[in-house]
Design a protein around this motif. Structure first.
Motif, PDB file in Angstrom:
ATOM      1  N   VAL A 143      -9.406  -8.424  -5.817  1.00  0.00           N
ATOM      2  CA  VAL A 143     -10.004  -7.216  -6.395  1.00  0.00           C
ATOM      3  C   VAL A 143     -10.486  -6.297  -5.269  1.00  0.00           C
ATOM      4  O   VAL A 143     -11.012  -6.767  -4.257  1.00  0.00           O
ATOM      5  N   ALA A 144     -10.283  -4.999  -5.472  1.00  0.00           N
ATOM      6  CA  ALA A 144     -10.666  -4.008  -4.460  1.00  0.00           C
ATOM      7  C   ALA A 144     -11.467  -2.879  -5.115  1.00  0.00           C
ATOM      8  O   ALA A 144     -11.137  -2.440  -6.222  1.00  0.00           O
ATOM      9  N   GLY A 145     -12.502  -2.438  -4.431  1.00  0.00           N
ATOM     10  CA  GLY A 145     -13.247  -1.247  -4.861  1.00  0.00           C
ATOM     11  C   GLY A 145     -14.101  -1.474  -6.088  1.00  0.00           C
ATOM     12  O   GLY A 145     -14.569  -2.583  -6.366  1.00  0.00           O
ATOM     13  N   THR A 146     -14.276  -0.399  -6.861  1.00  0.00           N
ATOM     14  CA  THR A 146     -15.230  -0.415  -7.976  1.00  0.00           C
ATOM     15  C   THR A 146     -14.763  -1.236  -9.179  1.00  0.00           C
ATOM     16  O   THR A 146     -15.509  -1.354 -10.142  1.00  0.00           O
ATOM     17  N   ALA A 147     -13.583  -1.803  -9.110  1.00  0.00           N
ATOM     18  CA  ALA A 147     -13.189  -2.739 -10.170  1.00  0.00           C
ATOM     19  C   ALA A 147     -14.107  -3.956 -10.162  1.00  0.00           C
ATOM     20  O   ALA A 147     -14.256  -4.639 -11.170  1.00  0.00           O
ATOM     21  N   SER A 148     -14.756  -4.211  -8.998  1.00  0.00           N
ATOM     22  CA  SER A 148     -15.649  -5.377  -8.909  1.00  0.00           C
ATOM     23  C   SER A 148     -17.112  -4.990  -9.116  1.00  0.00           C
ATOM     24  O   SER A 148     -17.971  -5.870  -9.198  1.00  0.00           O
ATOM     25  N   GLY A 149     -17.419  -3.713  -9.189  1.00  0.00           N
ATOM     26  CA  GLY A 149     -18.801  -3.280  -9.406  1.00  0.00           C
ATOM     27  C   GLY A 149     -19.032  -1.916  -8.792  1.00  0.00           C
ATOM     28  O   GLY A 149     -18.221  -1.445  -7.988  1.00  0.00           O
ATOM     29  N   PRO A 150     -20.135  -1.261  -9.154  1.00  0.00           N
ATOM     30  CA  PRO A 150     -20.392   0.071  -8.597  1.00  0.00           C
ATOM     31  C   PRO A 150     -20.528   0.036  -7.078  1.00  0.00           C
ATOM     32  O   PRO A 150     -21.151  -0.874  -6.534  1.00  0.00           O
ATOM     33  N   MET A 151     -19.923   0.989  -6.414  1.00  0.00           N
ATOM     34  CA  MET A 151     -20.070   1.131  -4.952  1.00  0.00           C
ATOM     35  C   MET A 151     -19.618   2.530  -4.561  1.00  0.00           C
ATOM     36  O   MET A 151     -18.924   3.204  -5.327  1.00  0.00           O
ATOM     37  N   ASP A 152     -20.010   2.944  -3.356  1.00  0.00           N
ATOM     38  CA  ASP A 152     -19.627   4.282  -2.907  1.00  0.00           C
ATOM     39  C   ASP A 152     -18.249   4.247  -2.229  1.00  0.00           C
ATOM     40  O   ASP A 152     -17.596   3.192  -2.172  1.00  0.00           O
ATOM     41  N   ILE A 153     -17.827   5.393  -1.706  1.00  0.00           N
ATOM     42  CA  ILE A 153     -16.458   5.487  -1.171  1.00  0.00           C
ATOM     43  C   ILE A 153     -16.267   4.628   0.083  1.00  0.00           C
ATOM     44  O   ILE A 153     -15.296   3.859   0.160  1.00  0.00           O
ATOM     45  N   PRO A 154     -17.165   4.699   1.082  1.00  0.00           N
ATOM     46  CA  PRO A 154     -16.958   3.824   2.250  1.00  0.00           C
ATOM     47  C   PRO A 154     -16.915   2.344   1.881  1.00  0.00           C
ATOM     48  O   PRO A 154     -16.089   1.593   2.408  1.00  0.00           O
ATOM     49  N   ASP A 155     -17.786   1.922   0.972  1.00  0.00           N
ATOM     50  CA  ASP A 155     -17.777   0.518   0.559  1.00  0.00           C
ATOM     51  C   ASP A 155     -16.494   0.177  -0.201  1.00  0.00           C
ATOM     52  O   ASP A 155     -15.988  -0.946  -0.116  1.00  0.00           O
ATOM     53  N   SER A 156     -15.970   1.142  -0.964  1.00  0.00           N
ATOM     54  CA  SER A 156     -14.706   0.908  -1.673  1.00  0.00           C
ATOM     55  C   SER A 156     -13.567   0.690  -0.678  1.00  0.00           C
ATOM     56  O   SER A 156     -12.707  -0.179  -0.882  1.00  0.00           O
ATOM     57  N   ILE A 157     -13.585   1.474   0.395  1.00  0.00           N
ATOM     58  CA  ILE A 157     -12.524   1.341   1.402  1.00  0.00           C
ATOM     59  C   ILE A 157     -12.672   0.007   2.140  1.00  0.00           C
ATOM     60  O   ILE A 157     -11.683  -0.691   2.401  1.00  0.00           O
ATOM     61  N   LEU A 158     -13.924  -0.364   2.433  1.00  0.00           N
ATOM     62  CA  LEU A 158     -14.156  -1.672   3.064  1.00  0.00           C
ATOM     63  C   LEU A 158     -13.686  -2.803   2.144  1.00  0.00           C
ATOM     64  O   LEU A 158     -13.053  -3.764   2.603  1.00  0.00           O
ATOM     65  N   SER A 159     -14.006  -2.660   0.868  1.00  0.00           N
ATOM     66  CA  SER A 159     -13.617  -3.677  -0.108  1.00  0.00           C
ATOM     67  C   SER A 159     -12.096  -3.779  -0.181  1.00  0.00           C
ATOM     68  O   SER A 159     -11.535  -4.879  -0.286  1.00  0.00           O
ATOM     69  N   ALA A 160     -11.428  -2.640  -0.117  1.00  0.00           N
ATOM     70  CA  ALA A 160      -9.953  -2.639  -0.141  1.00  0.00           C
ATOM     71  C   ALA A 160      -9.401  -3.311   1.111  1.00  0.00           C
ATOM     72  O   ALA A 160      -8.377  -4.009   1.059  1.00  0.00           O
ATOM     73  N   GLY A 161     -10.095  -3.108   2.232  1.00  0.00           N
ATOM     74  CA  GLY A 161      -9.695  -3.790   3.474  1.00  0.00           C
ATOM     75  C   GLY A 161      -9.798  -5.297   3.308  1.00  0.00           C
ATOM     76  O   GLY A 161      -8.902  -6.048   3.726  1.00  0.00           O
ATOM     77  N   ALA A 162     -10.888  -5.730   2.686  1.00  0.00           N
ATOM     78  CA  ALA A 162     -11.070  -7.170   2.457  1.00  0.00           C
ATOM     79  C   ALA A 162      -9.981  -7.699   1.536  1.00  0.00           C
ATOM     80  O   ALA A 162      -9.402  -8.770   1.779  1.00  0.00           O
ATOM     81  N   ALA A 163      -9.690  -6.938   0.477  1.00  0.00           N
ATOM     82  CA  ALA A 163      -8.670  -7.377  -0.481  1.00  0.00           C
ATOM     83  C   ALA A 163      -7.301  -7.478   0.183  1.00  0.00           C
ATOM     84  O   ALA A 163      -6.553  -8.447  -0.048  1.00  0.00           O
ATOM     85  N   SER A 164      -6.963  -6.497   1.022  1.00  0.00           N
ATOM     86  CA  SER A 164      -5.649  -6.546   1.673  1.00  0.00           C
ATOM     87  C   SER A 164      -5.588  -7.692   2.685  1.00  0.00           C
ATOM     88  O   SER A 164      -4.552  -8.355   2.818  1.00  0.00           O
TER      89      SER A 164
END
Lengths: 432, 88
Positions: free
Chosen positions: A397-418
């Motif tokens: 899961v990447a970004g706000t599909a896992s919970g509310p977060m801002d844009i930088p955190d969404s990009i970080l989350s996408a980095g983790a997911a990839s």
């Protein structure tokens, strides 16, 4: 019989998180399929004015990434499409059904000239301008859409054929039908984003009844260069507002509407909009009614202090009710939390800083085998060690599909997911 | 490619609500454009002249502006309302 296509990774959602995850994986040589339900990739970010706390232009950040995603040789994008029946046969073997809805326009042939829009006699509310103005039944979704091609809203089409007559590229095709494609992939990234709270669920705020009560997304659109009006104006009468109120936590931290959690971004985007409003309307007063200001990120508190220095008024108060007075002005009744006294204040426009909710239908794509948390966001099984891991191995899961977060955190989350997806694809599956 | 509109017409019917919405929008469009033929006006001035709610006029006026039928002019002396005029 429908055709079958094979990829390494299926990314569901073409917003900023989905694009970031897809680019990271495609750069490593994996074949990636992005499925986007909307007519354009770019998600919600592509519709924003500026980002906090840097006030960088949102579209200037998004559009290069959108273009890079669209042009990447390892990425295939299906817009206006949905996936369902995602079935895990075994590790590295997921099957899914992709449904491609008809645009009634040949995508490869359309030049986005918009002559069809000029000819179309039907006007309906423009969902990309959050209903503040109209659009035609045949339309290019928005100026920086990708792909920048037209689509026909068949439910509202008068079937007059005017678009087909004027199209210089001969790309209108009313014979198009829904297309189904079988998909086989080795891994899945969920980047389905979020939906905004519907403020009609709090009738005492008067949204939908009092036209000068707007949502933060409607104000956001008024602040972008491609805004619906010629300036920031009241939807009721086109008046230039000079006393604007922000109502924070509209649909967040509120058990009564079923969303007890903080949406994490409303304080900061409201402060951002307040600053932008003071630039757009130098004579305007802006008041933010808040419960707590949560300026927790890097540079956020300085940004909050900056808005105070610019003249934004902050009142620690819970809005109980909004009423319309003469001339479309608004009376806000609120509890002043500092003094414990119920007060009233007059404003000529009110912005509801609506919260972030989980998108519907994510688990049902996986035939309800994907676990969600108590707020219907995708459950993160090991939030500290593997934040992108869901309850299904190979599904991240990447970004706000896992919970509310801002844009930088969404990009970080996408980095983790990839990164976790890449590890899985390289044989890192751990059965424990 | 030949005209494909005739093919879909055999499969779909246009709903009454689509026909009514189209008729209503085009009626208001004509009223607004006619109102602006004589001089530039603000939203309240147009609404008063054609006897329609302010928010209905604002929505239609801004849509006409989006599609290039009209354009915004100066703001009034009180800095409250813009004047709108036909785009030449």
């Amino acid at each position: 019989m429908s055709k079958t296509e094979e990829y390494d990774v299926l990314v569901i959602g073409g917003g900023i998180s989905g694009e970031e995850a897809a680019l990271n994986l495609a750069d490593q040589g994996y074949k990636v399929l992005i499925v986007e339900k909307d007519l354009s990739v770019g998600g919600k970010m592509i519709h924003l004015s500026k980002v906090f706390p840097t006030l960088d232009c949102s579209a200037c950040i998004t559009t290069p990434k959108v273009s890079e995603t669209a042009r990447h040789p390892n990425i295939t994008i299906y817009t206006y499409s949905e996936v369902s029946n995602i079935d895990k046969k075994s590790e590295y073997d997921f099957r899914a059904l992709l449904t491609k809805h008809p645009r009634y326009v040949i995508e490869d042939a359309c030049t986005g000239c918009q002559l069809c829009e000029e000819a179309c006699p039907v006007t309906v509310q423009d969902q990309y301008q959050y209903d503040l103005v109209g659009r035609k039944a045949v339309y290019v979704p928005f100026s920086i859409a990708n792909p920048r091609v037209a689509a026909i809203d068949i439910e509202n089409c008068s079937l007059c054929g005017a678009c087909e007559k004027v199209c210089p590229a001969d790309c209108i095709d009313f014979t198009q039908e829904e297309e189904e494609i079988q998909i086989k992939v080795k891994s899945v990234v969920i980047a389905t984003g979020f939906k905004l709270f519907d403020p009609t669920l709090i009738p005492r705020y008067g949204f939908g009844v009092f036209k000068n009560v707007v949502t933060s997304m409607q104000m956001e659109r008024q602040l972008v260069p491609t805004r619906p009006y010629n300036n920031v104006l009241r939807p009721k009468d086109g008046k230039v507002p000079d006393n604007i109120a922000y109502v924070l936590c509209a649909g967040s931290r509120d058990e009564t509407v079923g969303n007890p959690i903080c949406s994490q971004v409303c304080c900061m985007y409201s402060i951002k909009q307040a600053q932008l409003l003071m630039g757009a309307l130098p004579m305007a007063d802006v008041t933010i009614y808040y419960l707590h200001i949560r300026s927790f990120g890097k540079g956020f508190n300085e940004f909050y202090q900056q808005s105070k220095d610019m003249g934004v008024t902050f009142i620690k108060g819970k809005i109980g009710k909004i009423e319309e007075t003469e001339n479309g002005d608004l009376k806000l009744r609120y509890e002043d939390i500092e003094s414990g006294v119920v007060k009233e204040a007059n404003h000529d426009m009110a912005v509801l800083s609506v919260g972030i909710l989980a998108n519907d239908g994510v688990s049902s794509m996986f035939n309800n085998k994907l676990e969600l948390d108590q707020y219907n966001f995708v459950e993160q099984k090991d939030i500290l060690a593997n934040p992108a891991q869901t309850n299904m191995s190979g599904v991240y899961v990447a970004g706000t599909a896992s919970g509310p977060m801002d844009i930088p955190d969404s990009i970080l989350s996408a980095g983790a997911a990839s990164a976790e997806t890449s590890g899985y694809l390289r044989g890192g599956y751990d059965e424990k | 490619m030949g005209k494909t509109i005739d093919i879909i017409k055999t499969k779909r019917k246009v709903s009454d609500s689509v026909k009514e919405n189209m008729k209503a929008f085009n009626k208001i469009k004509r009223q607004i454009l006619k109102s602006l033929e004589t001089e530039e006006k603000t939203v309240p001035q147009i609404a008063q002249e054609i006897d329609l709610p302010l928010d209905v006029v604002t929505y239609h006026l801004m849509t006409l502006q989006k599609y290039g039928n009209i354009e915004a002019g100066e703001v009034d002396d009180m800095d409250e309302f813009y004047f709108y005029k036909l785009k030449k």
